[in-house]
Design an enzyme around this catalytic site. Structure first.
Site, PDB file in Angstrom:
ATOM      1  CG  ASP A 154      -2.378   0.421   1.056  1.00 54.90           C
ATOM      2  OD1 ASP A 154      -2.337   1.413   0.002  1.00 54.90           O
ATOM      3  OD2 ASP A 154      -3.187   0.405   1.696  1.00 54.90           O
ATOM      4  CG  ASP A 210      -9.510   2.167  -1.069  1.00 56.31           C
ATOM      5  OD1 ASP A 210      -8.488   2.109  -1.506  1.00 56.31           O
ATOM      6  OD2 ASP A 210      -9.520   1.923   0.383  1.00 56.31           O
TER       7      ASP A 210
HETATM    8  C1  GLA Z   1      -5.966   1.420   1.520  1.00 50.97           C
HETATM    9  C2  GLA Z   1      -6.240   0.483   0.451  1.00 50.97           C
HETATM   10  C3  GLA Z   1      -7.438  -0.745   0.769  1.00 50.97           C
HETATM   11  C4  GLA Z   1      -6.793  -1.407   2.009  1.00 50.97           C
HETATM   12  C5  GLA Z   1      -6.679  -0.391   3.127  1.00 50.97           C
HETATM   13  C6  GLA Z   1      -6.197  -1.242   4.341  1.00 50.97           C
HETATM   14  O1  GLA Z   1      -7.321   2.054   1.714  1.00 50.97           O
HETATM   15  O2  GLA Z   1      -6.447   0.959  -0.707  1.00 50.97           O
HETATM   16  O3  GLA Z   1      -7.406  -1.586  -0.484  1.00 50.97           O
HETATM   17  O4  GLA Z   1      -5.868  -2.221   1.786  1.00 50.97           O
HETATM   18  O5  GLA Z   1      -5.793   0.419   2.579  1.00 50.97           O
HETATM   19  O6  GLA Z   1      -6.073  -0.284   5.523  1.00 50.97           O
END
Ligand code: GLA
Length: 400
Positions: A154, A210
């Site tokens: 990430d 997301d």
């Molecule tokens: C980010 C990523 C998500 C998930 C969260 C976890 O938002 O884009 O897919 O992995 O972190 O905290």
């Protein structure tokens, strides 16, 4: 003459050496030759993940028929890690993962599945857990010793880090372990990873922020920053980057929300169909141990999955847009086209796909097979049309 030949030969050798040095060190060659398929804990469980949740997902992946349909990776997302020990080794949360990550990986492997984990290129993960900055090689060695087959990496809390450099460092670290590990870049498309993701050693890279479990409309996060995306918002952001995807390196429009409860079955079928046509990684994000027959039928539809897993590895694209009516097409290895008629609108409507839009001359006669109805519709010349439900798709294979 002789020395001129010599000079030419040495120049060629130097040029070849320069090319070899410049060739990117892929984290892992030979994995993800088709889009990875699996399950990830985040969309359903977020930080409520624990070893029972992961084990039951692995059990259900087998018992539901998903494994037989091609799903492979069981990936724990954020919140499995709590601290580092005195030697800087990453430590799993002993409350939620009392048996440890190695034992869990062994369990997943014993089911004939592969095991994945999550970290972040910054100082902390998005959920505030310890991340890998400054510990890349140490973490990669730890993951390899646990039997990790997939790393999602990430981009939270990265400050002024350079994205390509940070991802390359972890790719090199993974590579140095000698273990094939799929490397999933998750920097949300912020630095156009489709331009450099493969060179940095990525097998897939998120192209957007997301996903959330709704059909359309980007929604702000609670802190006011932008945005989580509905299915259509994500789909729209794939337009124009299709050619960067291919075997071993995929655009990732984020994990599936199919079965999480925020959309209708028709919308989930459309979501899954579009991800398949986009050659997207298919990471289920629902509670596999408790899914309805409708949801299972969507996630395991083999004809639709075959479009996703086609060996040519072409990402499909939008070939026609007329208001809320769209036609999407994906070239398949056998020369046929997978075609989606997408109705974004509020009422059922007829949508037509012309052969010239999907790459065939008008005069060609082609058979059309409806993948969700599992039905041959017959031969058509020049075009075909179907009534498409509101927020739904018709998905067919057109084969001359
Ligand atoms: C980010 C990523 C998500 C998930 C969260 C976890 O938002 O884009 O897919 O992995 O972190 O905290």
């Amino acid at each position: 003459m002789k020395s001129a030949t010599c000079a030419i030969v040495s120049t060629l050798i130097l040029m070849l050496a320069a090319v070899l040095v410049a060739v990117p060190a892929r984290a892992t060659d030979g994995v993800a030759l088709t889009p990875p398929m699996g399950w990830n804990s985040w969309n359903k469980f977020a930080c409520k993940v624990n070893e029972d949740v992961v084990k039951s997902a692995a059990d259900a992946m087998v018992s539901s028929g998903m494994k037989d349909a091609g799903y492979q990776y069981i990936v724990i997302d954020d919140c499995w890690q709590v601290s580092r020990d005195a030697n800087g080794n990453i430590v799993a949360d002993a409350k939620t993962f009392p048996s440890g990550i190695k034992a869990l990986a062994d369990y997943v492997h014993s089911k004939g599945l592969k095991f994945g984990i999550y970290s972040d290129a910054g100082v902390k993960t998005c959920a505030g857990r310890p991340a890998s900055r400054g510990h890349e090689y140490q973490d990669a060695m730890t993951y390899a010793s646990w039997g990790v087959d997939y790393l999602k990496y990430d981009w939270c809390n990265t400050g002024t880090e350079d994205a390509q450099a940070a991802y390359t460092t972890m790719a090199e670290a993974l590579k140095s372990t000698g273990r094939p590990i799929v490397f999933s870049l998750c920097e949300w498309g912020s630095h156009k990873p489709w331009l450099w993701g493969a060179e940095a050693g990525g097998n897939l890279w998120r192209t957007t922020g997301d996903i959330q479990d709704h059909w359309a409309g980007a929604r702000k996060w609670p802190d006011g920053s932008c945005c989580s995306n509905g299915v259509l918002d994500i789909v729209d952001q794939q337009v124009g980057i299709e050619s960067y995807a291919g075997p071993g390196h995929w655009n990732d429009p984020d994990m599936l929300e199919v079965g999480n409860g925020g959309m209708t079955t028709t919308e989930y079928r459309a979501h899954f169909s579009l991800w398949c046509l986009l050659a997207a990684p298919l990471m289920a994000g629902n509670d596999l141990a408790n899914m309805s027959p409708d949801i299972k039928a969507i996630l395991t539809n083999r004809e639709v999955i075959a479009v996703n897993q086609d060996a040519l590895g072409m990402e499909g694209r939008r070939v026609k847009k007329d208001g809320d009516s769209e036609v999407w097409a994906k070239e398949m290895k056998d020369g046929s086209r997978a075609v989606i008629l997408l109705n974004r609108g509020a009422s059922d409507t007829e949508i037509s796909a012309a052969w010239t839009d999907i790459g065939y001359p008008d005069h060609v006669s082609a058979s059309v097979r409806d993948l969700w109805a599992a039905k041959d519709l017959g031969k058509f010349t020049g075009s075909f049309k179907m009534t498409v439900p509101s927020h739904g798709v018709v998905m067919v294979i057109v084969k001359p």
